[in-house]
Design an enzyme around this catalytic site. Structure first.
Site, PDB file in Angstrom:
ATOM      1  N   HIS A 100       0.837  -1.201   0.000  1.00  0.00           N
ATOM      2  CA  HIS A 100       0.000   0.000   0.000  1.00  0.00           C
ATOM      3  C   HIS A 100       0.864   1.240   0.000  1.00  0.00           C
ATOM      4  O   HIS A 100       1.900   1.295   0.653  1.00  0.00           O
ATOM      5  CB  HIS A 100      -0.968   0.005   1.198  1.00  0.00           C
ATOM      6  CG  HIS A 100      -0.320  -0.294   2.517  1.00  0.00           C
ATOM      7  ND1 HIS A 100       0.032  -1.558   2.908  1.00  0.00           N
ATOM      8  CD2 HIS A 100       0.034   0.522   3.533  1.00  0.00           C
ATOM      9  CE1 HIS A 100       0.581  -1.518   4.109  1.00  0.00           C
ATOM     10  NE2 HIS A 100       0.607  -0.258   4.513  1.00  0.00           N
ATOM     11  N   HIS A 102       0.902   5.053   1.056  1.00  0.00           N
ATOM     12  CA  HIS A 102       0.236   6.056   1.904  1.00  0.00           C
ATOM     13  C   HIS A 102       0.318   7.413   1.206  1.00  0.00           C
ATOM     14  O   HIS A 102       1.405   7.842   0.796  1.00  0.00           O
ATOM     15  CB  HIS A 102       0.968   6.210   3.245  1.00  0.00           C
ATOM     16  CG  HIS A 102       0.934   5.029   4.152  1.00  0.00           C
ATOM     17  ND1 HIS A 102       0.099   4.945   5.239  1.00  0.00           N
ATOM     18  CD2 HIS A 102       1.668   3.887   4.164  1.00  0.00           C
ATOM     19  CE1 HIS A 102       0.319   3.817   5.890  1.00  0.00           C
ATOM     20  NE2 HIS A 102       1.268   3.152   5.262  1.00  0.00           N
TER      21      HIS A 102
HETATM   22  P1  AMP Z   1       1.642   0.102   7.372  1.00  0.00           P
HETATM   23  O1  AMP Z   1       2.196   0.358   8.739  1.00  0.00           O
HETATM   24  O2  AMP Z   1       2.400   0.815   6.298  1.00  0.00           O
HETATM   25  O3  AMP Z   1       1.482  -1.375   7.087  1.00  0.00           O
HETATM   26  O4  AMP Z   1       0.220   0.777   7.355  1.00  0.00           O
HETATM   27  C1  AMP Z   1      -0.973   0.089   7.547  1.00  0.00           C
HETATM   28  C2  AMP Z   1      -2.050   1.132   7.628  1.00  0.00           C
HETATM   29  O5  AMP Z   1      -3.301   0.506   7.481  1.00  0.00           O
HETATM   30  C3  AMP Z   1      -2.093   1.892   8.955  1.00  0.00           C
HETATM   31  O6  AMP Z   1      -1.933   3.280   8.699  1.00  0.00           O
HETATM   32  C4  AMP Z   1      -3.464   1.560   9.510  1.00  0.00           C
HETATM   33  O7  AMP Z   1      -4.062   2.624  10.208  1.00  0.00           O
HETATM   34  C5  AMP Z   1      -4.237   1.190   8.270  1.00  0.00           C
HETATM   35  N1  AMP Z   1      -5.367   0.300   8.459  1.00  0.00           N
HETATM   36  C6  AMP Z   1      -5.393  -0.857   9.143  1.00  0.00           C
HETATM   37  N2  AMP Z   1      -6.610  -1.420   9.078  1.00  0.00           N
HETATM   38  C7  AMP Z   1      -7.366  -0.604   8.307  1.00  0.00           C
HETATM   39  C8  AMP Z   1      -8.721  -0.633   7.856  1.00  0.00           C
HETATM   40  N3  AMP Z   1      -9.545  -1.620   8.193  1.00  0.00           N
HETATM   41  N4  AMP Z   1      -9.162   0.392   7.085  1.00  0.00           N
HETATM   42  C9  AMP Z   1      -8.345   1.401   6.756  1.00  0.00           C
HETATM   43  N5  AMP Z   1      -7.058   1.480   7.135  1.00  0.00           N
HETATM   44  C10 AMP Z   1      -6.572   0.501   7.903  1.00  0.00           C
END
Ligand code: AMP
Length: 114
Positions: A100, A102
């Site tokens: 993903h 950001h």
């Molecule tokens: P990372 O640390 O780069 O893996 O980021 C994962 C991101 O996913 C974090 O910013 C979380 O807040 C976000 N996240 C986790 N679960 C969900 C969800 N159900 N819907 C939207 N964002 C999510």
């Protein structure tokens, strides 16, 4: 499709605030926003980490950035500025093992990151 939380969002098994979708890409608001604008842009293809990106994924990865810059404009941060981040594995704090991008904006960010 892998059984990550993002796979469940793609399959509509759990809700998300979706802001963009096409055949290959989905974008939705982060559930725990770290900035006024915090959107996650993901490929529908299951790619766990940046380490797993293959040569043939180049157009798809490029598309994530095209979607990101369009969303930056749509959400009004293209001129003020924004940060695009991909966290890979534990030292970067990757929590969800579905690639993903950001998109963070609407405030100033420090550099270097903490
Ligand atoms: P990372 O640390 O780069 O893996 O980021 C994962 C991101 O996913 C974090 O910013 C979380 O807040 C976000 N996240 C986790 N679960 C969900 C969800 N159900 N819907 C939207 N964002 C999510």
């Amino acid at each position: 499709m892998g059984d990550t939380i993002f796979g469940k969002i793609i399959r509509r098994e759990i809700p998300a605030d979706i802001v963009y979708e096409d055949e290959e890409v989905l974008a939705f608001k982060d559930i725990a926003p770290q900035a006024p604008i915090h959107i996650l842009i993901i490929p529908k293809k299951e790619i766990p980490t940046a380490n797993d990106i293959q040569e043939e994924d180049a157009p798809l990865i490029g598309k994530l950035f095209i979607v990101a810059k369009k969303l930056a404009k749509e959400f009004g941060v293209d001129e003020s500025g924004y940060r695009l981040v991909i966290n890979c594995n534990k030292d970067a704090g990757q929590a969800v093992y579905h690639l993903h991008l950001h998109l963070l904006g609407g405030r100033k960010f420090t550099w270097p990151p903490g």
